[in-house]
Scaffold this motif. Structure first.
Motif, PDB file in Angstrom:
ATOM      1  N   LYS A 188       0.813  -1.224   0.000  1.00  0.00           N
ATOM      2  CA  LYS A 188       0.000   0.000   0.000  1.00  0.00           C
ATOM      3  C   LYS A 188       0.842   1.268   0.000  1.00  0.00           C
ATOM      4  CE  LYS A 188      -4.001  -2.017   0.117  1.00  0.00           C
ATOM      5  NZ  LYS A 188      -4.680  -2.124  -1.176  1.00  0.00           N
ATOM      6  N   PHE A 189       2.006   1.233   0.670  1.00  0.00           N
ATOM      7  CA  PHE A 189       2.750   2.489   0.848  1.00  0.00           C
ATOM      8  C   PHE A 189       4.184   2.411   0.357  1.00  0.00           C
ATOM      9  CE2 PHE A 189      -0.251   1.925   4.423  1.00  0.00           C
ATOM     10  CZ  PHE A 189      -1.187   2.865   4.019  1.00  0.00           C
ATOM     11  N   GLU A 190       4.530   1.345  -0.365  1.00  0.00           N
ATOM     12  CA  GLU A 190       5.883   1.203  -0.907  1.00  0.00           C
ATOM     13  C   GLU A 190       6.970   1.300   0.157  1.00  0.00           C
ATOM     14  OE1 GLU A 190       6.468   3.790  -4.268  1.00  0.00           O
ATOM     15  OE2 GLU A 190       4.419   3.431  -4.923  1.00  0.00           O
ATOM     16  N   VAL A 191       6.687   0.799   1.356  1.00  0.00           N
ATOM     17  CA  VAL A 191       7.711   0.774   2.397  1.00  0.00           C
ATOM     18  C   VAL A 191       8.673  -0.376   2.099  1.00  0.00           C
ATOM     19  CG1 VAL A 191       8.123   0.290   4.832  1.00  0.00           C
ATOM     20  CG2 VAL A 191       6.281   1.814   4.162  1.00  0.00           C
ATOM     21  N   ASN A 192       9.956  -0.090   2.125  1.00  0.00           N
ATOM     22  CA  ASN A 192      10.979  -1.079   1.805  1.00  0.00           C
ATOM     23  C   ASN A 192      10.852  -2.305   2.717  1.00  0.00           C
ATOM     24  OD1 ASN A 192      13.549  -2.469   2.100  1.00  0.00           O
ATOM     25  ND2 ASN A 192      14.324  -0.913   0.719  1.00  0.00           N
ATOM     26  N   GLU A 193      10.614  -3.477   2.112  1.00  0.00           N
ATOM     27  CA  GLU A 193      10.341  -4.659   2.924  1.00  0.00           C
ATOM     28  C   GLU A 193      11.590  -5.209   3.582  1.00  0.00           C
ATOM     29  OE1 GLU A 193      10.808  -4.720  -0.199  1.00  0.00           O
ATOM     30  OE2 GLU A 193      11.371  -6.675  -1.025  1.00  0.00           O
ATOM     31  N   GLU A 236      26.139   6.102   2.502  1.00  0.00           N
ATOM     32  CA  GLU A 236      25.188   5.306   1.726  1.00  0.00           C
ATOM     33  C   GLU A 236      24.433   6.184   0.725  1.00  0.00           C
ATOM     34  OE1 GLU A 236      24.990   2.175   1.566  1.00  0.00           O
ATOM     35  OE2 GLU A 236      23.059   1.742   0.638  1.00  0.00           O
ATOM     36  N   VAL A 237      24.189   7.451   1.070  1.00  0.00           N
ATOM     37  CA  VAL A 237      23.558   8.371   0.116  1.00  0.00           C
ATOM     38  C   VAL A 237      24.409   8.421  -1.159  1.00  0.00           C
ATOM     39  CG1 VAL A 237      23.141  10.802  -0.376  1.00  0.00           C
ATOM     40  CG2 VAL A 237      22.282   9.816   1.735  1.00  0.00           C
ATOM     41  N   TYR A 238      25.716   8.533  -0.985  1.00  0.00           N
ATOM     42  CA  TYR A 238      26.589   8.605  -2.165  1.00  0.00           C
ATOM     43  C   TYR A 238      26.579   7.299  -2.946  1.00  0.00           C
ATOM     44  CZ  TYR A 238      28.457  13.250  -2.163  1.00  0.00           C
ATOM     45  OH  TYR A 238      28.578  14.600  -2.322  1.00  0.00           O
ATOM     46  N   ALA A 255      20.287   3.305   9.637  1.00  0.00           N
ATOM     47  CA  ALA A 255      20.915   4.252   8.720  1.00  0.00           C
ATOM     48  C   ALA A 255      20.382   4.054   7.299  1.00  0.00           C
ATOM     49  CB  ALA A 255      22.433   4.086   8.749  1.00  0.00           C
ATOM     50  N   LEU A 256      20.158   2.802   6.917  1.00  0.00           N
ATOM     51  CA  LEU A 256      19.604   2.534   5.582  1.00  0.00           C
ATOM     52  C   LEU A 256      18.203   3.120   5.444  1.00  0.00           C
ATOM     53  CD1 LEU A 256      20.719  -1.111   5.000  1.00  0.00           C
ATOM     54  CD2 LEU A 256      21.030   0.750   3.397  1.00  0.00           C
ATOM     55  N   ALA A 257      17.415   2.976   6.527  1.00  0.00           N
ATOM     56  CA  ALA A 257      16.069   3.552   6.493  1.00  0.00           C
ATOM     57  C   ALA A 257      16.152   5.073   6.383  1.00  0.00           C
ATOM     58  CB  ALA A 257      15.303   3.154   7.753  1.00  0.00           C
ATOM     59  N   LEU A 258      17.142   5.645   7.078  1.00  0.00           N
ATOM     60  CA  LEU A 258      17.328   7.097   7.048  1.00  0.00           C
ATOM     61  C   LEU A 258      17.609   7.611   5.644  1.00  0.00           C
ATOM     62  CD1 LEU A 258      19.496   8.190  10.055  1.00  0.00           C
ATOM     63  CD2 LEU A 258      17.372   9.156   9.250  1.00  0.00           C
ATOM     64  N   VAL A 259      18.385   6.835   4.877  1.00  0.00           N
ATOM     65  CA  VAL A 259      18.717   7.252   3.510  1.00  0.00           C
ATOM     66  C   VAL A 259      17.436   7.419   2.695  1.00  0.00           C
ATOM     67  CG1 VAL A 259      19.853   6.561   1.372  1.00  0.00           C
ATOM     68  CG2 VAL A 259      20.967   6.171   3.565  1.00  0.00           C
ATOM     69  N   ILE A 260      16.503   6.479   2.884  1.00  0.00           N
ATOM     70  CA  ILE A 260      15.238   6.572   2.160  1.00  0.00           C
ATOM     71  C   ILE A 260      14.439   7.759   2.674  1.00  0.00           C
ATOM     72  CG2 ILE A 260      13.098   5.361   1.616  1.00  0.00           C
ATOM     73  CD1 ILE A 260      14.601   2.743   2.056  1.00  0.00           C
ATOM     74  N   ARG A 299       7.258  10.943  -0.193  1.00  0.00           N
ATOM     75  CA  ARG A 299       7.867  10.656  -1.496  1.00  0.00           C
ATOM     76  C   ARG A 299       6.800  10.491  -2.565  1.00  0.00           C
ATOM     77  NH1 ARG A 299      10.523   6.751   0.637  1.00  0.00           N
ATOM     78  NH2 ARG A 299       9.820   5.200  -0.827  1.00  0.00           N
ATOM     79  N   ILE A 300       5.703   9.821  -2.169  1.00  0.00           N
ATOM     80  CA  ILE A 300       4.648   9.610  -3.155  1.00  0.00           C
ATOM     81  C   ILE A 300       4.038  10.967  -3.536  1.00  0.00           C
ATOM     82  CG2 ILE A 300       2.332   8.638  -3.469  1.00  0.00           C
ATOM     83  CD1 ILE A 300       3.323   6.288  -1.644  1.00  0.00           C
ATOM     84  N   ARG A 301       3.871  11.828  -2.517  1.00  0.00           N
ATOM     85  CA  ARG A 301       3.278  13.130  -2.777  1.00  0.00           C
ATOM     86  C   ARG A 301       4.196  13.967  -3.672  1.00  0.00           C
ATOM     87  NH1 ARG A 301       3.521  17.694   0.029  1.00  0.00           N
ATOM     88  NH2 ARG A 301       4.597  16.724   1.771  1.00  0.00           N
ATOM     89  N   LYS A 302       5.493  13.962  -3.358  1.00  0.00           N
ATOM     90  CA  LYS A 302       6.418  14.785  -4.138  1.00  0.00           C
ATOM     91  C   LYS A 302       6.934  14.070  -5.373  1.00  0.00           C
ATOM     92  CE  LYS A 302       8.318  17.643  -0.419  1.00  0.00           C
ATOM     93  NZ  LYS A 302       9.519  17.839   0.395  1.00  0.00           N
ATOM     94  N   ARG A 303       6.514  12.825  -5.567  1.00  0.00           N
ATOM     95  CA  ARG A 303       6.964  12.028  -6.700  1.00  0.00           C
ATOM     96  C   ARG A 303       8.495  11.922  -6.774  1.00  0.00           C
ATOM     97  NH1 ARG A 303       2.778  11.560 -10.411  1.00  0.00           N
ATOM     98  NH2 ARG A 303       0.966  12.737  -9.791  1.00  0.00           N
ATOM     99  N   ILE A 304       9.123  11.736  -5.622  1.00  0.00           N
ATOM    100  CA  ILE A 304      10.568  11.508  -5.626  1.00  0.00           C
ATOM    101  C   ILE A 304      10.797  10.025  -5.409  1.00  0.00           C
ATOM    102  CG2 ILE A 304      12.734  11.927  -4.413  1.00  0.00           C
ATOM    103  CD1 ILE A 304      11.597  14.648  -3.634  1.00  0.00           C
ATOM    104  N   GLY A 305      11.565   9.402  -6.283  1.00  0.00           N
ATOM    105  CA  GLY A 305      11.826   7.983  -6.111  1.00  0.00           C
ATOM    106  C   GLY A 305      13.307   7.739  -5.875  1.00  0.00           C
ATOM    107  N   ALA A 306      13.643   6.472  -5.707  1.00  0.00           N
ATOM    108  CA  ALA A 306      15.038   6.092  -5.564  1.00  0.00           C
ATOM    109  C   ALA A 306      15.738   6.353  -6.895  1.00  0.00           C
ATOM    110  CB  ALA A 306      15.136   4.616  -5.205  1.00  0.00           C
ATOM    111  N   PRO A 307      17.078   6.505  -6.870  1.00  0.00           N
ATOM    112  CA  PRO A 307      17.807   6.602  -8.140  1.00  0.00           C
ATOM    113  C   PRO A 307      17.368   5.479  -9.080  1.00  0.00           C
ATOM    114  CG  PRO A 307      19.303   6.952  -6.318  1.00  0.00           C
ATOM    115  CD  PRO A 307      17.968   6.623  -5.711  1.00  0.00           C
ATOM    116  N   ALA A 308      17.090   5.834 -10.339  1.00  0.00           N
ATOM    117  CA  ALA A 308      16.398   4.892 -11.226  1.00  0.00           C
ATOM    118  C   ALA A 308      17.156   3.584 -11.440  1.00  0.00           C
ATOM    119  CB  ALA A 308      16.111   5.570 -12.557  1.00  0.00           C
TER     120      ALA A 308
END
Lengths: 364, 314
Positions: free
Chosen positions: A145-150, B30-32, B231-236, B295-304
């Motif tokens: 539903k929210f694209e949360v990283n699994e 990790e951002v880099y 930290a990985l969650a923070l990057v997202i 992210r969904i609202r701003k339409r920003i995704g992970a690097p393609a």
């Protein structure tokens, strides 16, 4: 004038012999790297490996314990295969297993205290499955539903499950007869799984796990949902255009993989420990090791059987030398990690084929 | 009353930032790596190796600064290994990262098995910045720290500047979004990815050193307790932006501190506080959830091209 032309070609389905070769090759590389690390720490690798092999595969006790360890590994990896096929990275089998143990403990000590065995044991498996499934369902819904990283979500659920088990054994479930040790009371006789006489193999769980091997194989190969899982795993975009319901696939694979891990948790507490205790002593990293066995079997349920038996043996032998040499428990992880790393690294061989052709003269 | 409140708030801010610093350092690296298209799930393992290496070197030389250097080098080596496996051998990046976590967990406890429970004689001590540290709340919060915290302020700014204001930042982002276009522009895709991934490893090593040399200056197995994953969650959550990573890291530091601060009041209310241990992990999931709404609202995704190996011509 003729030229020899060498080029790389993409291969989509590598031959079986090459797959087996790559698996064995990467195991050998990993054991060699581990040997150097052992040497650097003043441990003789040859005698260590000989001891592992001897203690786990050449003695009656060794084989018995390898089978005991095969049970949770097989159940967890069968579940993970279903999730990985859909390209859903369930890293949470460890926590899902623990939640299965919690459910079984609740039934044994509180929920169905005093009931006969034939009622208690099926209920333990049922509730254990549901508890593991629920623990996996939360990240599944968050992803759908929210694209949360699994990956991160399932891993966090592992930590939360560990904390819940700790809370229970230090708090409300701490046993009345355990001299204040952080463990629950022992399960009543009715809530203990029957063993193969003379061994410590709890056969009901073994039977379930063995029966599930062909079932999972057929599920992925022959059913509609299995087909949808495969399509979704290969290309989610294509799956969307084909009208495959993403939420349904995600929920299904996570419920199955969490549920199977939950069953493993039931087996561990009701078949071996007969009580809930410190989380690591129950789960022993099976949930993480299962990632490797699933990958080593190349996500094929039928190949899983020999692979998990072998890994069960490695864990048994690993335990023996770990105690002999007084190494920390997590050294097992070093082994596992090296095997996994060399396995994914060598997959390049499976993806390409070197093609050598003779190309005739003038035009070239 | 008010003066004690000011002191308390300053203290809370101080520990939040201290607790957030290892998260910040690891997420910056990790951002880099992720911006260049390489996913490194192995942060937890690299942090552990950094923490163990740093501790051993600091303990045996008596010099924590050398420990920091050693941790950076160790982290960079593991980062380079990940780069080789993922870029040159085109391995599955999820599996390779998980393998690194396992290797790091096992190797760190094997390396430091004789140091368990030992405390460091000379750790990285907090230093007050003259003048600045006398500002109420802010002074205690931001300017009474060990050298790595100060370094992290500068590193964040520099990394933000490189990412958004220099051509190198453009290269990195191009490689992560569309490697074949970047390749056509004449950017060396492999080199950029190698450098970013190795740098990410070095930063994770540094983050580990901050834990074992400053935050809790001792060695216990698994000392990072899941911070690599947070930290990985923070990057997202940070949407791959160094400045947002800083804000996120300090927020997380606060939740880590709050679980200790809430213990007493909860006990007084008759609630068992031991489930507070789940707090950082529940918070991580909630943060991921909130981040994904945004992210969904701003339409920003992970690097393609995140997680996809680049192969020229295929």
């Amino acid at each position: 004038m003729k030229w020899i032309k060498i080029r790389l070609e993409r291969v989509y389905e590598a031959p079986i012999w090459l797959q087996i070769f790559v698996a064995i090759f990467s195991l050998a590389v990993a054991l060699m790297i581990a040997a150097f690390i052992f040497l650097a720490h003043g441990i003789d690798p040859v005698s260590a490996y000989a001891k592992i092999f001897h203690d786990s595969f050449l003695t009656e006790h060794g084989i018995e314990f390898s089978i005991v360890k095969l049970i949770p590994l097989l159940l967890c990896s069968l579940g993970l295969i279903v999730a990985f096929k859909a390209n859903v990275w369930n890293i949470g089998a460890e926590g899902q297993l623990l939640m299965g143990s919690v459910a079984a403990t609740w039934i044994a000590l509180y929920g169905m205290k005093g009931y006969p065995s034939w009622l208690i044991i099926p209920s333990m498996y049922l509730l254990g499955f549901l508890a593991g499934a629920l623990w996996a369902f939360i990240p599944a819904i968050l992803k759908a539903k929210f694209e949360v990283n699994e990956i991160i979500a399932t891993l966090m659920m592992n930590y939360i499950a560990m904390k819940i088990v700790e809370f229970l054994i230090y708090g409300p479930w701490r046993g009345a007869t355990t001299w204040r040790y952080p463990i629950t009371d022992e399960f009543p006789i009715e809530a203990r799984l029957p063993l193969i006489p003379g061994t410590s193999i709890h056969w009901p769980t073994l039977l379930i796990s063995l029966a599930l091997v062909p079932l999972v194989y057929l599920l992925l190969k022959e059913t509609k949902i299995g087909y949808e899982i495969n399509v979704y795993g290969l290309n989610p975009e294509a799956a969307r255009y084909a009208g495959i319901n993403k939420t349904k696939v995600l929920a299904f694979v996570m419920i199955i993989s969490g549920g199977l891990a939950g069953l493993a948790g039931v087996g561990e507490v009701a078949g071996i420990h007969h009580r809930l205790r410190y989380p690591w002593t129950i789960s022993c990293g099976y949930g993480y090791t299962a990632i490797i066995t699933a990958w080593l079997a190349r996500l094929n349920p039928l190949v899983l059987l020999p692979v998990t038996f072998f890994f069960g043996g490695l864990l048994v032998g690993g335990d023996v030398i770990r105690i002999d040499l007084q190494l920390p428990i997590s050294v097992v992880y070093l082994f596992n990690g090296l095997i996994l790393l060399s396995l994914v690294s060598s997959e390049l061989i499976l993806r390409y084929r070197i093609k050598v052709t003779l190309v005739g003269g003038a035009g070239r | 009353m008010t003066s004690s409140l000011i002191i308390e708030l300053g203290h809370l801010l101080n520990i939040s930032i201290k607790a957030g610093t290892p998260l910040l350092l690891a997420s910056l690296g990790e951002v880099y790596a992720e911006r260049s298209g390489v996913l490194n799930l192995g942060l937890e393992g690299i942090m552990l190796i950094g923490a163990a290496t740093g501790f051993i070197v600091a303990y045996s030389t008596g010099c924590p600064e050398l420990g920091v250097l050693a941790a950076i080098v160790a982290g960079a080596i593991i980062g380079l290994l990940h780069a080789f496996v993922c870029i040159s051998l085109q391995a599955n990046q999820v599996v390779a990262g998980l393998a690194l976590v396992m290797v790091g967990t096992g190797l760190s406890s094997l390396m430091a098995r004789d140091y368990v429970g030992i405390a460091l004689k000379r750790a990285l001590r907090p230093v007050k910045i003259p003048g600045l540290s006398r500002i109420p709340i802010i002074g205690e919060g931001f300017f009474h720290h060990d050298i790595l915290v100060y370094a992290s302020y500068f590193i964040t700014l520099i990394l933000w500047f490189i990412m958004y204001k220099t051509k190198y930042g453009i290269w990195i982002r191009a490689v992560g979004e569309d490697p074949s276009a970047a390749d056509a522009m004449g950017v060396n895709v492999y080199l950029v990815r190698y450098i970013c991934t190795t740098f990410g490893g070095a930063m994770a090593g540094l983050a580990g050193a901050h834990i074992s040399l400053a935050y809790t200056p001792m060695w216990v197995e698994g000392i990072t307790v899941g911070r690599g994953w947070i930290a990985l969650a923070l990057v997202i959550f940070a949407m791959w932006d160094p400045l947002r990573a800083m804000i996120g890291a300090y927020l997380f530091g606060t939740t880590e501190v709050l679980q200790y601060w809430l213990q007493m009041p909860l006990q007084a209310m008759g609630i068992d506080p031991s489930l507070l241990g789940t707090f950082p992990y529940v918070a991580t999931i909630i943060v991921l959830l909130v981040g994904s709404f945004e992210r969904i609202r701003k339409r920003i995704g992970a690097p393609a091209s995140l997680g996809k190996p680049y192969v020229r011509g295929f």
